[in-house]
Motif scaffolding. Structure first.
Motif, PDB file in Angstrom:
ATOM      1  N   PHE A 128      11.916  -5.625   1.576  1.00 53.85           N
ATOM      2  CA  PHE A 128      11.110  -4.437   1.877  1.00 53.85           C
ATOM      3  C   PHE A 128      10.223  -4.605   3.107  1.00 53.85           C
ATOM      4  CE2 PHE A 128      12.208  -3.966  -2.547  1.00 53.85           C
ATOM      5  CZ  PHE A 128      12.407  -2.607  -2.706  1.00 53.85           C
ATOM      6  N   ARG A 129       9.780  -5.813   3.389  1.00 57.50           N
ATOM      7  CA  ARG A 129       8.730  -5.982   4.398  1.00 57.50           C
ATOM      8  C   ARG A 129       9.224  -5.832   5.839  1.00 57.50           C
ATOM      9  NH1 ARG A 129       4.129  -7.671   1.805  1.00 57.50           N
ATOM     10  NH2 ARG A 129       4.442  -8.522  -0.288  1.00 57.50           N
ATOM     11  N   GLN A 130      10.511  -5.980   6.081  1.00 56.47           N
ATOM     12  CA  GLN A 130      11.003  -5.943   7.448  1.00 56.47           C
ATOM     13  C   GLN A 130      10.825  -4.571   8.100  1.00 56.47           C
ATOM     14  OE1 GLN A 130      11.664  -8.638   9.058  1.00 56.47           O
ATOM     15  NE2 GLN A 130      11.502  -9.902   7.220  1.00 56.47           N
ATOM     16  N   LYS A 131      11.038  -3.484   7.366  1.00 54.39           N
ATOM     17  CA  LYS A 131      10.868  -2.153   7.941  1.00 54.39           C
ATOM     18  C   LYS A 131       9.410  -1.924   8.330  1.00 54.39           C
ATOM     19  CE  LYS A 131      13.489   0.873   8.211  1.00 54.39           C
ATOM     20  NZ  LYS A 131      13.719   1.980   7.276  1.00 54.39           N
ATOM     21  N   HIS A 132       8.503  -2.423   7.509  1.00 51.96           N
ATOM     22  CA  HIS A 132       7.068  -2.290   7.788  1.00 51.96           C
ATOM     23  C   HIS A 132       6.736  -2.934   9.130  1.00 51.96           C
ATOM     24  CE1 HIS A 132       2.682  -3.003   7.112  1.00 51.96           C
ATOM     25  NE2 HIS A 132       2.763  -1.856   6.463  1.00 51.96           N
ATOM     26  N   ILE A 133       7.291  -4.121   9.375  1.00 52.58           N
ATOM     27  CA  ILE A 133       7.051  -4.812  10.651  1.00 52.58           C
ATOM     28  C   ILE A 133       7.742  -4.079  11.790  1.00 52.58           C
ATOM     29  CG2 ILE A 133       7.597  -6.920  11.945  1.00 52.58           C
ATOM     30  CD1 ILE A 133       6.981  -8.503   9.427  1.00 52.58           C
TER      31      ILE A 133
ATOM     32  N   PHE B 280       6.852  -2.470  -6.414  1.00 54.08           N
ATOM     33  CA  PHE B 280       8.112  -2.579  -5.673  1.00 54.08           C
ATOM     34  C   PHE B 280       9.177  -1.668  -6.272  1.00 54.08           C
ATOM     35  CE2 PHE B 280       5.996  -6.132  -3.749  1.00 54.08           C
ATOM     36  CZ  PHE B 280       6.423  -6.018  -2.434  1.00 54.08           C
ATOM     37  N   ALA B 281       9.145  -1.479  -7.591  1.00 56.23           N
ATOM     38  CA  ALA B 281      10.038  -0.489  -8.190  1.00 56.23           C
ATOM     39  C   ALA B 281       9.729   0.894  -7.635  1.00 56.23           C
ATOM     40  CB  ALA B 281       9.895  -0.512  -9.713  1.00 56.23           C
ATOM     41  N   LEU B 282       8.442   1.178  -7.430  1.00 51.92           N
ATOM     42  CA  LEU B 282       8.049   2.463  -6.859  1.00 51.92           C
ATOM     43  C   LEU B 282       8.581   2.618  -5.429  1.00 51.92           C
ATOM     44  CD1 LEU B 282       4.766   4.376  -7.108  1.00 51.92           C
ATOM     45  CD2 LEU B 282       5.610   3.791  -4.843  1.00 51.92           C
ATOM     46  N   LEU B 283       8.535   1.552  -4.640  1.00 50.22           N
ATOM     47  CA  LEU B 283       9.074   1.627  -3.277  1.00 50.22           C
ATOM     48  C   LEU B 283      10.568   1.949  -3.310  1.00 50.22           C
ATOM     49  CD1 LEU B 283       7.306  -1.340  -1.427  1.00 50.22           C
ATOM     50  CD2 LEU B 283       6.782   1.102  -1.279  1.00 50.22           C
ATOM     51  N   ALA B 284      11.275   1.404  -4.294  1.00 49.88           N
ATOM     52  CA  ALA B 284      12.703   1.723  -4.423  1.00 49.88           C
ATOM     53  C   ALA B 284      12.894   3.181  -4.807  1.00 49.88           C
ATOM     54  CB  ALA B 284      13.349   0.799  -5.462  1.00 49.88           C
ATOM     55  N   ASN B 285      12.049   3.679  -5.706  1.00 49.53           N
ATOM     56  CA  ASN B 285      12.129   5.089  -6.089  1.00 49.53           C
ATOM     57  C   ASN B 285      11.890   5.994  -4.884  1.00 49.53           C
ATOM     58  OD1 ASN B 285      12.224   7.219  -8.232  1.00 49.53           O
ATOM     59  ND2 ASN B 285      10.119   7.574  -7.553  1.00 49.53           N
ATOM     60  N   GLU B 286      10.911   5.629  -4.059  1.00 49.19           N
ATOM     61  CA  GLU B 286      10.629   6.411  -2.859  1.00 49.19           C
ATOM     62  C   GLU B 286      11.797   6.340  -1.869  1.00 49.19           C
ATOM     63  OE1 GLU B 286       7.763   8.411  -1.724  1.00 49.19           O
ATOM     64  OE2 GLU B 286       7.877   8.469  -3.912  1.00 49.19           O
TER      65      GLU B 286
ATOM     66  N   PRO C   1       2.503   2.394   8.458  1.00 44.90           N
ATOM     67  CA  PRO C   1       3.499   3.366   8.918  1.00 44.90           C
ATOM     68  C   PRO C   1       4.117   4.128   7.753  1.00 44.90           C
ATOM     69  CG  PRO C   1       4.414   1.142   8.964  1.00 44.90           C
ATOM     70  CD  PRO C   1       2.947   0.999   8.649  1.00 44.90           C
ATOM     71  N   THR C   2       4.433   5.394   7.987  1.00 41.31           N
ATOM     72  CA  THR C   2       5.130   6.195   6.982  1.00 41.31           C
ATOM     73  C   THR C   2       6.622   5.938   7.140  1.00 41.31           C
ATOM     74  OG1 THR C   2       3.400   7.881   6.985  1.00 41.31           O
ATOM     75  CG2 THR C   2       5.563   8.527   6.149  1.00 41.31           C
ATOM     76  N   VAL C   3       7.144   5.008   6.350  1.00 37.50           N
ATOM     77  CA  VAL C   3       8.540   4.596   6.460  1.00 37.50           C
ATOM     78  C   VAL C   3       9.135   4.409   5.071  1.00 37.50           C
ATOM     79  CG1 VAL C   3       8.389   3.471   8.715  1.00 37.50           C
ATOM     80  CG2 VAL C   3       7.817   2.163   6.657  1.00 37.50           C
ATOM     81  N   SER C   4      10.464   4.453   5.011  1.00 37.54           N
ATOM     82  CA  SER C   4      11.199   4.133   3.799  1.00 37.54           C
ATOM     83  C   SER C   4      11.584   2.661   3.867  1.00 37.54           C
ATOM     84  CB  SER C   4      12.456   5.005   3.701  1.00 37.54           C
ATOM     85  OG  SER C   4      13.234   4.634   2.581  1.00 37.54           O
ATOM     86  N   MET C   5      11.255   1.905   2.808  1.00 32.92           N
ATOM     87  CA  MET C   5      11.475   0.453   2.840  1.00 32.92           C
ATOM     88  C   MET C   5      12.502   0.016   1.798  1.00 32.92           C
ATOM     89  SD  MET C   5       7.524  -0.775   3.421  1.00 32.92           S
ATOM     90  CE  MET C   5       6.807   0.670   2.604  1.00 32.92           C
ATOM     91  N   GLY C   6      13.231  -1.020   2.111  1.00 34.36           N
ATOM     92  CA  GLY C   6      14.204  -1.590   1.201  1.00 34.36           C
ATOM     93  C   GLY C   6      15.628  -1.484   1.704  1.00 34.36           C
ATOM     94  N   LYS C   7      16.320  -2.617   1.780  1.00 38.53           N
ATOM     95  CA  LYS C   7      17.725  -2.658   2.173  1.00 38.53           C
ATOM     96  C   LYS C   7      18.593  -2.570   0.923  1.00 38.53           C
ATOM     97  CE  LYS C   7      16.532  -5.413   6.200  1.00 38.53           C
ATOM     98  NZ  LYS C   7      16.564  -6.765   6.821  1.00 38.53           N
TER      99      LYS C   7
END
Length: 397
Positions: A156-161, A364-370, A386-392
């Motif tokens: 998840f953290r790579q998109k944030h960076i 982190f489950a919430l980040l997947a739901n988003e 940043p307003t981004v969608s995270m998770g590969k």
């Protein structure tokens, strides 16, 4: 349409999704596994935790993680192999839990895996010219997906960076969506290896933010592991409670540019290491200090970082309630330092319907739901947010 994409599309449109959140912190105590039921998304998110446990890691697995964790020089072959091993190992632990809970894997829509952080390197910490913020979590999502047969979101953290952040803290996204209150200013204080908090002004105000503040448990854990092989933390602060705060050492520990850096900011055990402690001991001239006094002072150091950060960053005209989570909430000495300063008993996130031990896995489950069903909430123009969608996404087939 590819059948994997079709399956994901159907999951995204389900009125209720069952998502397993996974979290493994820097203490290497085990894998937090939370089975979460989600309805809605964004500020309309509702989540219920139906099952939660922490699966203890095998001792040899803990030692393998320690060999590559937070080291500028580590065995690249071992890191590469561990990346595969962790993904499969997580899968084994999940399947063991599902069997115990009598849940079929086909009942789970998604897995959200944080992975295992082995190095965090924001620019303000590595100081290498023309090099970006960086972080590395291992535990391959494809191996986890194949092992369990469940679609997995990870890394998840790579998109944030990539979007301009430092890769942490990510808790702010979930804190804002599920813990904001219409009438109460809240501080969601998580004391893990590193301590961080999210400030949530009442009424879903745009004034919310999140930041790391310094060490939580990491220096205490590292020191106890050095002095007592086989122990991973100071249970019930037994060692620290037998010592006294050394003010000279405490002041030396706090004399670092990190604590003068503007908020928000991130850090990790890469900075707050045994080398950091040893340097402070030498600078303060406390080479003869007892191990007990070192532990008492380290607990005070963690508390000081938290207190100073809250007082510097929260408007003085705002009253607030503090909700604890993370392993540090079980350190009675650290909590006593905080409660003595703020003059009241501190609550845990249990008061808000989420067990504190499960909180990070749930987030982190919430980040997947988003990632699959949300993405419509703007987090505004906040530094490091940043307003981004995270998770590969990893498919099992």
């Amino acid at each position: 349409m590819n059948s994997n994409i079709e399956t994901l599309y159907k999951i995204a449109n389900k009125p209720e999704k069952t998502i397993i959140g996974l979290m493994s912190g820097t203490s290497f105590d085990g894998l937090d596994i939370a089975v979460c039921k989600f309805t809605g998304s964004g500020l309309g998110t509702n989540v219920k935790v139906s099952h939660f446990t922490t699966m203890d890691y095998a001792p040899d697995f803990k030692e393998a993680l320690k060999e590559v964790f937070a080291k500028k020089q580590a065995n690249l072959e071992q890191i590469t192999i561990l990346n595969e091993i962790i993904g499969t190992y997580y899968g084994d632990l999940i399947l063991e839990c599902l069997n115990k809970w009598e849940i079929c894997a086909t009942e789970i829509d998604l897995i959200a895996s944080h992975g295992q952080t082995i190095f965090h390197a924001p620019k303000h910490q590595h100081h290498i010219a023309n090099y970006p913020n960086a972080t590395l979590q291992i535990g391959d999502g494809d191996h986890l997906a194949v092992k369990t047969g469940i679609i997995t979101l990870s890394d998840f953290r790579q998109k944030h960076i990539a979007a301009g952040g430092e890769g942490a803290p990510l808790a702010v996204y979930g804190d804002y969506l599920i813990f904001s209150s219409p009438g109460e200013n809240r501080i969601m204080l998580n004391i893990g290896g590193i301590a961080n908090f999210t400030f949530l002004p009442s009424g879903h105000s745009t004034g919310f933010f999140s930041t790391d503040v310094g060490p939580g448990n990491t220096l205490m854990d590292q020191f106890i592991q050095l002095k007592s092989p086989g122990k991973y933390y100071d249970k019930n602060a037994e060692m620290a409670s037998a010592g006294k705060i050394n003010e000279l050492l405490l002041n030396a520990l706090y004399e670092h540019p990190f604590f003068k850096t503007d908020f928000p900011k991130t850090t990790g055990p890469e900075l707050f290491s045994l080398r950091y402690l040893q340097n402070a001991i030498i600078v303060s001239g406390q080479e003869d200090i007892s191990d007990f006094d070192i532990m008492a002072t380290l607990a005070a150091f963690s508390a000081k970082g938290i207190i100073e950060a809250i007082e510097k960053s929260i408007p003085t005209d705002k009253s607030f309630e503090i909700y604890l989570s993370g392993g540090g909430m079980y350190n009675p000495l650290l909590v006593k330092y905080l409660e003595n300063h703020f003059g009241r008993k501190l609550k845990s996130t249990t008061a808000l319907g989420i067990h504190p031990d499960a909180k990070e896995a749930v987030l982190f489950a919430l980040l997947a739901n988003e990632a699959v069903a949300g993405g419509k909430t703007s987090f505004g123009d906040h530094p490091g947010l940043p307003t981004v969608s995270m998770g590969k996404i990893s498919f099992p087939k």
